[in-house]
Design a protein around this motif. Sequence first.
Motif, mmCIF file in Angstrom:
data_model
loop_
_atom_site.group_PDB
_atom_site.id
_atom_site.type_symbol
_atom_site.label_atom_id
_atom_site.label_comp_id
_atom_site.label_asym_id
_atom_site.label_seq_id
_atom_site.Cartn_x
_atom_site.Cartn_y
_atom_site.Cartn_z
ATOM 1 N N ASP B 547 0.883 -1.168 0.000
ATOM 2 C CA ASP B 547 0.000 0.000 0.000
ATOM 3 C C ASP B 547 0.915 1.210 0.000
ATOM 4 O O ASP B 547 2.012 1.164 0.561
ATOM 5 N N VAL B 548 0.480 2.298 -0.600
ATOM 6 C CA VAL B 548 1.381 3.453 -0.672
ATOM 7 C C VAL B 548 1.443 4.198 0.659
ATOM 8 O O VAL B 548 2.433 4.867 0.940
ATOM 9 N N GLY B 549 0.436 4.039 1.520
ATOM 10 C CA GLY B 549 0.528 4.644 2.848
ATOM 11 C C GLY B 549 -0.719 5.400 3.246
ATOM 12 O O GLY B 549 -1.618 5.627 2.435
ATOM 13 N N VAL B 550 -0.739 5.784 4.540
ATOM 14 C CA VAL B 550 -1.877 6.559 5.043
ATOM 15 C C VAL B 550 -1.572 8.032 4.842
ATOM 16 O O VAL B 550 -0.810 8.634 5.590
ATOM 17 N N HIS B 551 -2.133 8.612 3.807
ATOM 18 C CA HIS B 551 -1.998 10.047 3.579
ATOM 19 C C HIS B 551 -3.052 10.448 2.564
ATOM 20 O O HIS B 551 -3.747 9.602 2.001
ATOM 21 N N ALA B 552 -3.172 11.746 2.334
ATOM 22 C CA ALA B 552 -4.054 12.258 1.290
ATOM 23 C C ALA B 552 -5.498 11.766 1.422
ATOM 24 O O ALA B 552 -6.189 11.584 0.425
ATOM 25 N N SER B 553 -5.946 11.545 2.647
ATOM 26 C CA SER B 553 -7.341 11.146 2.898
ATOM 27 C C SER B 553 -7.754 9.968 2.009
ATOM 28 O O SER B 553 -8.873 9.909 1.521
ATOM 29 N N ARG B 554 -6.827 9.018 1.803
ATOM 30 C CA ARG B 554 -7.059 8.035 0.749
ATOM 31 C C ARG B 554 -7.509 6.666 1.236
ATOM 32 O O ARG B 554 -7.949 5.826 0.436
ATOM 33 N N THR B 555 -7.404 6.358 2.537
ATOM 34 C CA THR B 555 -7.526 4.970 2.964
ATOM 35 C C THR B 555 -8.916 4.396 2.745
ATOM 36 O O THR B 555 -9.061 3.304 2.194
ATOM 37 N N THR B 556 -9.957 5.109 3.148
ATOM 38 C CA THR B 556 -11.308 4.580 2.949
ATOM 39 C C THR B 556 -11.560 4.330 1.462
ATOM 40 O O THR B 556 -12.087 3.291 1.065
ATOM 41 N N PHE B 557 -11.147 5.285 0.641
ATOM 42 C CA PHE B 557 -11.415 5.181 -0.792
ATOM 43 C C PHE B 557 -10.594 4.061 -1.439
ATOM 44 O O PHE B 557 -11.153 3.148 -2.057
#
Lengths: 157, 805, 288
Positions: B547-557
């Motif tokens: 996974d690229v990581g937890v950032h940019a409000s991206r995890t749920t999406f």
Amino acid sequence: MSLKHDIEFTLNGVKRRVQVDVTMNALAMLRDVIGLTGTKYGCGEGECGACTIQVDGVSLNSCLMFAVDCDGREVTTIEGLANDPQADALRDAFVEHGAVQCGFCTPGMVMQADHILHKHEHPDEGCVKRGLEGNLCRCTGYKKIVDAVVACGATEK
Amino acid sequence: MNTVAEKKHRVIEPDSLIGKRIRKMDAPEKASGRTRYIHDINLSGQLHGKILRSARIHALIKSIDTSAARALPGVHVVITAADIPDQRPIGVAKDHFPLKVGRVRSQRDEIAAVAAESEEIAEAALKLIKVEYEDLPVIGDPEDAIKPGAVLIHPEPHGADGTHMHLKQGMSIAHKGKPDNIAMRFDYSHGDVVKGEAESDVVIEDTFKLHYVTHCCMGVSGMIAEFDASGNVLMYSNTQVPFLHKREFAEYLNIDPARIRIIQPPIGGGFGSKLDIYPFEVICLYLARAAKRPVKMLFTREEEFLASPTRQPVLLTLRSGCKKDGTLTFRQVHTLHDNGAYTSWGATTPFVMMQTFSSLYRVPHCDYHTAAVYTNNPYAGSFRGYGNLQATFAIEQHMDMLAQSIGMDPLEFRMKNAQDAGEVTGQGMSFKSCGFKDCIRTAAQRSDFSHKFGENQANQKAPGTVKRGIGMASMLHVGGGAKIYPSDGCGTILKMDDFANVTLITGASEIGQGSETVLSQLVCEELGLPISAVTVVNNDTAITPWDVGVHASRTTFIAGNSAIGAAKKAKAKILAVAAKKFEIAEDYLDLRGGFVIKADSGEAVIELSKLLRNLHFQDKAELVMTTFYYEPPSVHQDKGFKGDVSAAYAWGTQVVEVEVDTETGIVKLIKVTGAHDVGRVLNRLGIEGQIEGGVVMGQGYAFTEDLMIENGRMKNPNFRDYKLVTAPEIPEMDIAFIESMDGEGPQGAKGVGEAPAICMAAAAANAIANATGVRLFELPFTPEKVYRALHGKTPKLYWKPWKAE
Amino acid sequence: MTELKHYYAPTSLDQAVECLKDGDVTILAGGTDLTPQSQAGRIKFKHTLMNIRHIPQLSGITLEGDEIRIGALATITEIMEHPLVKQHLPVLVEACDHFASDQIRNAGTIGGNICNASPAGDTLIPLLVLDARVELASMPEDKLYRHSMPLSTFFVGPGKTRKSLCELVTGVRIPVPAANHVARFYKLGTRPALDISTISIGVAGCLNGGVLSQVRVAFGAVAPTPVRAEQTEQALEGKPLDAATIEKAAAIARDEVHPIDDVRASAWYRKEMIHNITKRILGHVAQA
């Protein structure tokens, strides 16, 4: 060599004897000497409340207390509260109301909330907010924590 | 008692977890004090690491004497740069070494490190290390960094004869230096601002100043590093980007990335602070390598302040115009980013800032320039919102000011220029779902904005020392990932046991935001199972997929779509087996309530666990295990920063109400009304928590938090004088969700993690102006700052637009 | 690492003051200040660390004649919840309510707050305007010696008092105020508590037909110690508390203080606030 001292006190309902460095704070004793890690280090200066414990029935910052000052006293930590059926309602309220995110402040919050609920039978929002003013949380914005404590107070007894 | 016949005819009612209030899965453990954070983990044989930091702000290191420290009983290892000949440059621009070589450039700079039997011994050893310095002039102000002849923070090395050394091309700044103090620059434009300005009836220009704040995660930074007998590395780390860091750490240790395993224990707060590798992490690895023992390193709170990244401080001059009818004509933006001594993600916040300027409202001509410059200040990292708080602070104040200058209602002015679905902006962002106008309308209606705005304005000159104000601000942020790296994807491995329990193995890290719960919800929705059926594994690079990581409000999406993909594959396999077994077409079957059911009637066909056991314990035994990798349909920006970088965009409007005590300057935050386009609410409890927490973090940015740096030195590295918002200070919050049902989003959802913090400072500034008629261009709104402004004691800020050549 | 050689927890006042004889003692009461200061190395331990918690003479809140005695070990919480204090000294309750946090109020003692002598000490301002006296005990020869001094002369500088190294603060004595006594406390800040004062103000006096007498005004965080504002007091003494008097007193107050710039506020802002808040408080008193 640092000066040591033997103390005897009641920890979570169990009498115990422990040798501590005289200059050590109660937080370090709980975490490093006794091995109970539920009480957290957040700042070491009494500004964040993550290390809140109860001593002789009142809440304190364990980082602001000398370990030797526990001598002869009754100390309760989050681990003690976790084994107390009366505190189940409070813990459940934190879970149900979404009062937990990263959770690092949570043990201190629960300890302080428990103290508030012992002191005030049905605390309102203002009372709970003031009661929690010494506990910092960076995740939740406090609202759900306050809601949890108010709700728990409203249903208790 | 259930008979077989009864079971067969049992009807399972439709049910859904989407939009419900789902308890966070790890909350009971956390509320009991049982969760073990990095601070709570101790390995046998473990040593304690501590770092000696610079006593000076900018100086040459003339000598380091570690002999006394090495001689102290209980000390295992003492290292300086001289002891680590294979140090590699670290950071976003590879412009520093973990242990500084020959020169210190900021208060936090690492000079030496110790591993000892206890923290006390390690600290005592640090005190025995003697360092001789030769002071250099300090650049504490980014404006000084760009003056001709300014002292260089990273000068090019000279040979012994004083001539420039000719270094190999491609070497990093840490080796070859830099001939100026400009760390990074960003230049973007669409349209023609000269033409835009010519068409304008009104043009305004103002300078805005954004200050230092820092994350203040409640759990201080730390890590544990251990090398095994074969030289493989095991790290317990708080990183938000384990897979990127695995590769980077390997580079810094000069070993194969395959030999690095990162375990992420629960983390005491992230907020973007753990996206970069910091010197302490590499130093901890050096200590463990040298000591051949596990080494644990934890910061004190003071060290957390001194040696953590900050939010990017920005000096910004914005020139905007509009026509009399309220149409925006152009925007021109120049910013000076104080990079600090080294480059971390803060320097790259223009990626986000320019989106707000170019695309929050429809603006035909936009021109944007940033220079991020080196100083001797702390260095700025990524922080929830990533430049958007700063950009929104400027742009939304100008929206009010432009509206005022043409005599238009600020709400009407915004509605006139707000984006709609279907728009492709000048920067190439394509808004497939867009609830922006609904956000504005909803927030305005629920707060009675127009009425109160007029009333407060009329009351500005009336008697009385306490004035009420209402202000509005809106935001646009990526809500479907952000394609910055070669991939913006996330992998999922899903396995089902023979009791129909699911183990969801996801690349997405949990940092307190509730990803484990929302991902479980999405899987359960596909498989017709209760949340209790899911175990999530998300914290070990040896197990979890990339996974690229937890950032940019991206995890749920992103991770949500990935989890759904894996669940759909599992479902397809299960239904195919059931179809064959019961001779019913797959299309007529579904999963619900732990059963395979007939889709039309809901009639139970077989208990899912029983079917799985049938599948498993037979001649051609099979298990249900699936994998899925989701890559969003977004694109990389071109060299001009144009392109549809996210698969979806999130919108939000916040209305802030304040009371200003004009005799003290104390501004009380009364109420925040928010409307957020989140695509769709998945876990209502979780999303409320995200918004409330973000609002209060934004409140801190606007009013209370101020990391004071004077000539490179931090004046308030403690919670006593760096003031986080406390419980009694929070406002009343009324949060509405706009469900625009994004076509690409998981169940229609978009990202929301960063959104709620973005608008607060801008809306607060507008509210104070509405209350008092005085506009504040500099954060934070502390009592003294407000009082000074109200009494005409604040000189007008102006930074002459400047652009790197 | 430390010169600390001895830990001692006496159970009587005699034992404690005897131990103090050589003056080489660090005194531990609530610990809310000593713990973090010593952990951070800002306070060096002396030969002996003496924990005074178990000395009964230092506890309790009692009415003794026309004085209320608060034992040095009384915690801030005990003080603000005590019926005697609530009835007679509401201004002290008000200040205690702004003191730190609940956890610190539960541990911090009045004796500790007095001995810390912080210019911004929250309880010190009301104690000053209430004419409090500090009780001290020592053992100059072989006998316990007790005396008291006005709090207004006790403070010397930040963290410095007139208490000698051989003396122990055993309590504080406050005259029971007359029926027409009014007192107000205000702490400037954005939080109800858990905040070091930017400035704090205490005003007290006897109010007779709109005239204030026996005026006491004290300011916190504007000087190296909490201070009485004598010129401001004089400007109010015996005057009808009308708008002109109030404005004049507030202006004198502003000129009378000489604060410094620090991370919490500038000297200019502090002076402005002394003026504005003094005016505001006096306005409230006039309406009382």
